[in-house]
Each structure stands twice: as C-alpha cells, then as structure tokens.
Design a protein around this motif. Structure first.
Motif, PDB file in Angstrom:
ATOM      1  N   THR A   1      -4.679   5.579   3.664  1.00 23.35           N
ATOM      2  CA  THR A   1      -4.238   4.645   2.627  1.00 23.35           C
ATOM      3  C   THR A   1      -4.770   5.111   1.279  1.00 23.35           C
ATOM      4  OG1 THR A   1      -4.226   2.802   4.197  1.00 23.35           O
ATOM      5  CG2 THR A   1      -4.254   2.247   1.858  1.00 23.35           C
TER       6      THR A   1
ATOM      7  N   SER B   1       0.835  -1.200   0.000  1.00 24.06           N
ATOM      8  CA  SER B   1       0.000   0.000   0.000  1.00 24.06           C
ATOM      9  C   SER B   1       0.871   1.251   0.000  1.00 24.06           C
ATOM     10  CB  SER B   1      -0.935   0.020   1.215  1.00 24.06           C
ATOM     11  OG  SER B   1      -0.184  -0.012   2.421  1.00 24.06           O
TER      12      SER B   1
ATOM     13  N   PRO C   1      -1.862   7.108  -7.263  1.00 19.76           N
ATOM     14  CA  PRO C   1      -3.127   7.680  -7.752  1.00 19.76           C
ATOM     15  C   PRO C   1      -2.935   9.023  -8.440  1.00 19.76           C
ATOM     16  CG  PRO C   1      -3.402   6.818  -5.530  1.00 19.76           C
ATOM     17  CD  PRO C   1      -1.936   6.750  -5.828  1.00 19.76           C
TER      18      PRO C   1
ATOM     19  N   THR D   1      -2.877  12.839  -6.366  1.00 18.21           N
ATOM     20  CA  THR D   1      -2.045  12.810  -5.165  1.00 18.21           C
ATOM     21  C   THR D   1      -1.302  14.133  -5.019  1.00 18.21           C
ATOM     22  OG1 THR D   1      -1.742  10.430  -5.418  1.00 18.21           O
ATOM     23  CG2 THR D   1      -0.213  11.581  -3.965  1.00 18.21           C
TER      24      THR D   1
ATOM     25  N   CYS E   1      -3.865   3.689  -1.904  1.00 16.67           N
ATOM     26  CA  CYS E   1      -4.141   2.527  -2.744  1.00 16.67           C
ATOM     27  C   CYS E   1      -3.524   1.307  -2.084  1.00 16.67           C
ATOM     28  CB  CYS E   1      -3.601   2.712  -4.171  1.00 16.67           C
ATOM     29  SG  CYS E   1      -1.836   3.071  -4.240  1.00 16.67           S
ATOM     30  N   LYS E   2      -4.059   0.148  -2.425  1.00 15.97           N
ATOM     31  CA  LYS E   2      -3.614  -1.095  -1.785  1.00 15.97           C
ATOM     32  C   LYS E   2      -3.754  -2.242  -2.765  1.00 15.97           C
ATOM     33  CE  LYS E   2      -6.258  -2.784   1.386  1.00 15.97           C
ATOM     34  NZ  LYS E   2      -6.968  -2.960   2.671  1.00 15.97           N
ATOM     35  N   GLU E   3      -2.779  -3.166  -2.721  1.00 14.90           N
ATOM     36  CA  GLU E   3      -2.815  -4.376  -3.532  1.00 14.90           C
ATOM     37  C   GLU E   3      -2.423  -5.564  -2.662  1.00 14.90           C
ATOM     38  OE1 GLU E   3      -0.529  -4.209  -7.063  1.00 14.90           O
ATOM     39  OE2 GLU E   3      -1.623  -2.489  -7.904  1.00 14.90           O
TER      40      GLU E   3
END
Length: 489
Positions: free
Chosen positions: A226, A205, A251, A254, A228-230
């Motif tokens: 947070t 993240s 993103p 940002t 973005c997260k994967e």
C-alpha cells in the motif's frame, strides 16, 4: 593507506531517465604501486529474484536473473599501476528500453556504475556507485490511457432466510494514466438497499503489485504494498443512495509501471476502494487498474493547472458548523446583488399596492363563514382581557366577550346588563349570506347611557312588531367597567 575511489557525477541526486547520458569523473587514489591486469569502468543494470518455500519434507528454492545493461570501458591496460591520484572522465548512455529501478521482498531491479581493479592474483577491488533509472513513458502516446475505467459490484448481506437487499456500488475514474504527485480523481456511487445495515465509510488506497518470475524452476510469486491510503468517514444510511467525489495523490517516488510482461520483475498499480460494512461482514472491494507514467495526459494536466491548491471539500455537517462558528462576510458583489433585489421587490410591492382591487377580493363572505367561522377564529385568538378588535364590516359576526356593570339596576331587571353578549346575525338573509335588513350596533360592552337608549329602542321596536330580536343572556358576577367605543357596521 587503503585505496579509495570517489564518484563525482553531474547530479547530486543520481536519478536519470532512460535514454539519457551520465557525465562525471572518478577519482582513484592509491598509496603504492600495484600489479594489475586492467582497470575498467562498467555500467550495469540487472534484475534478480530469489525465494524459498518450505514443504513437509523438503525446501524448494526459486531464483532468476535478467541482464538489461552491461557496458565496459578500459581506463588502464598496463601491468604496473602507479601510486597517486588518478582521474577518469566518463560519459555513459542509458538505453531507452531499460526498466525503472525498483525493489521488492523477493527481487529487485538495480543499476550501478563500478570501477574494477583486476588483479592477476587475489581478489579484485571493486568500487560501486548505485544510480536510479526511471523509464520514460509519455501517457499521451497510448490512447488506452485516456479512456475512463469503471468497476461495479453487487453484494448481499447475510443469506436465506435473513437475506437483505443488495448493496450496489461502482468506482469510476476519468482516465487510467497518471504521474507521481498527480491527483487521481474518483467517483464512488453507492445504492444501499439493505434495510438493516449502513455503510460506515470508505477506505481509498493506491496499491503497488509485484510479480516475481523465477527461471529455475518456473514459478510466479506475488507481493502487494500500500503506497498511500485515505479514509472517508461519511456514512451511507440504509435504504439510501450516496455519491462520493474525491481524489488521492500519487506519491513522489513511485516507479513507473512495467508494460513488458517478459520481465522477471513486473510492476503494476491499482486504485482500490473498500466499503466498510461493519465487523460482522466482509468489506466490499472495488478496484480499477491505473498506469504510472512520467508525462501526464494533456487534458488532466490542463485541469490541474487551472485548479487551486488541493483543498478537501467539507461535508454538509462540517460546513454548517463552520458557518455557525465563523459566518462568512458578504462580499461586495453579494451586497450589490442584495440591494438590487431589495429595490426590485419594493418597486413590485408599490405597483401591487397601487393596483385597483380585484373582483374576487370584493366578494362578500358566505353565511357560515360570517356567522361562525371567520369571527370565531378571530375571537379565540384574542387575549382574555378587554381589547378593541376590528370586526369585519358585515352583519354576521361574534362580538367581544366583555363585562358590563349594573350601575344600580338589578341584574334581573335588565336583559342588556350582562357579562356575555353574543349576536348571531339577522333573521332574513339571501343566498350569499348578506342581511336583508339593517340594524345598528348591539355588539359591545355598553355604557350607562347607551343601556337606557337601547332599552327604549327595544320597547319601540317591540310595540311596532317589525322585528323580534332573540337575545340570550347569561348572568355572572359583575366586574369593573372599561369604557369602549361602539363599533359601527
């Protein structure tokens, strides 16, 4: 009809970089004559923070204010403001040191264009148009942003006396400076020496960290978000090592990182990786700082341009499933390569077949291999029915186990009429296992005529007393004869 104001800027989406000019016009409509002190246009940029904390007996309030920009331009100085439509053309400049627009739970940084009708009595009429400002930051001007960053960690699961082996992990980035919509490549190396626990997966993240500073009284407050997260679901098994290579995209909207620590709203970013170790253990955190700018690094920009559109690298298990469901057709280059390799192999095979036999291939076998090893294995691998076998051309061998009919002769009258016949080779041999005598073929199921000839030859040899041949015969029930050719050695 109330007074209305319309801001017509040169951009539909009012996003400006620091140091740029804002161009446009303002349309002010009034329905009657007004008595005013002045009408002016202002461009403002400021930061505000405010929060409160409740204790057992009292509540503490914290606040702060910081001004980044304030410009004022008078567009009307008389006392009577006529009714109708008034148009004001404006050109305003944003200073290059203004921080980017951002908003958090305890404070914000905001910019706006406002038109104020200053009345001698009563409340002023204020019309505002918010704009977004992005502070420019060229990552190539600072050499620190080009350097790679790395974080390492060693974790032990459980404690004495049930302590397990260490889990060593590291997170590495090729650089620390990135821009919005840019991929952030990372490499995670895991050495799981725990004999009882697996690493279930990874959670990657990008974190946005706010630092709010109040002036009255002086205190700091923090907030993390947070962006973005994967998730990576590939396991790292116990007592094994694994390397994860992937990327995550920053993103689009940002805000830029804040480099001035004196601002009351400070903004920075980190790339965080969590190692999932199960529900009974705390996750291991790896974190490295990253800087968000507006101009990407040159070497990363070239790498992005040379790459194809982002595509996730499949795992080996997924790749095998894809190949099984839809095999990839061979390309023209691969087919040509395969044809070339086949032709080369055939040429080598022809050359090898054309060469004379080597000395090692002409050596005779040993006595043990000839009498027991080589032929015994061959016979055991053959089916039980009557089949012709190619026996080696040397005296010592084990013959085919077959059936021979009596044809009117008593089984007890002939030693050659039998179901099994086994030859164990000559009696006189040298050290290499080769026979010193020469004897004919007595090793197969014989026909009716060949049986009589064999009896006569055996009687003649017995009369001359040259050789004594010991034959072990076993008598069983007879079966129909299948004629076979004699084997010559």
């Amino acid at each position: 009809m109330p007074t209305t104001c319309v801001f017509q800027l040169d951009r539909l989406n009012p996003v400006y970089n620091s140091g740029e000019y804002i161009s446009g016009r303002i349309l002010l409509r009034t329905d009657k004559v007004k008595r005013v002190n002045a009408v002016y246009v202002t461009l403002e940029g400021e930061a505000k923070v405010q929060w409160s904390m409740s204790g057992k007996s009292e509540t503490s309030n914290y606040s702060g204010h910081q001004q980044y920009l304030h410009t004022r331009t008078n567009v009307f100085d008389n006392s009577l403001f006529r009714a109708g439509v008034h148009v004001y053309v404006l050109t305003l400049r944003i200073p290059p040191d203004c921080p980017s627009t951002c908003k958090g739970p305890y404070g914000y940084i905001a910019y706006n264009i406002s038109l104020t009708i200053d009345k001698p009595w009563g409340f002023d009429e204020i019309f505002r148009k918010p704009i977004n400002v992005v502070q420019t930051l060229d990552l190539n001007y600072n050499s620190e942003f080009v350097l790679p960053v790395k974080d390492e960690n060693i974790k032990y699961l459980c404690h004495w006396p049930c302590i397990s082996g260490p889990i060593s992990s590291s997170l590495a980035l090729p650089a620390s400076g990135f821009t919005p919509l840019q991929d952030v490549p990372f490499v995670v190396e895991i050495d799981n020496q725990s004999p009882h626990y697996d690493i279930i997966g990874l959670e990657v993240s990008i974190k946005q960290h706010f630092v709010f500073l109040s002036r009255k009284p002086v205190k700091r407050n923090f907030y993390t978000k947070t962006l973005c997260k994967e998730l990576v679901t590939d396991r790292t098994l116990r007592l094994s090592k694994r390397v994860y290579e992937s990327s995550i995209t920053v993103p689009m909207d940002t805000p830029r990182s804040t480099l001035n620590p004196n601002y009351i709203v400070f903004l920075h970013y980190t790339l965080q990786v969590k190692l999932k170790t199960g529900c009974f253990h705390y996750d291991t955190d790896l974190s490295v700082p990253i800087v968000i700018g507006t101009t990407p690094l040159q070497h990363l920009r070239a790498a992005i341009r040379s790459q194809q559109p982002a595509r996730r690298t499949p795992t080996p298990e997924r790749q095998r499933l894809i190949e099984r469901v839809q095999p990839r057709p061979a390309t023209v280059t691969e087919e040509a390569a395969e044809e070339t390799e086949t032709a080369v192999e055939e040429m080598h095979q022809l050359l090898e077949d054309d060469e004379p036999p080597s000395y090692d291939s002409c050596l005779p076998p040993s006595f043990s291999f000839a009498t027991l090893g080589g032929s015994q294995v061959t016979l055991e691998s053959q089916p039980s029915g009557q089949q012709r076998i190619h026996l080696p051309k040397f005296p010592g061998f084990s013959t085919l186990i077959g059936t021979a009919p009596a044809h009117g002769l008593g089984l007890e009258d002939s030693g050659l009429d039998m179901h099994q016949y086994r030859s164990y080779g000559s009696l006189d041999t040298d050290q290499t296992g080769r026979s010193l005598d020469t004897f004919g073929s007595l090793c197969g199921p014989l026909s009716e005529q060949s049986q009589a000839e064999a009896e006569e030859e055996a009687e003649a040899e017995a009369g001359e007393q040259l050789r004594v041949l010991d034959v072990a015969a076993q008598v069983h029930e007879s079966a129909p004869l299948q004629a076979q050719d004699e084997h010559q050695f």
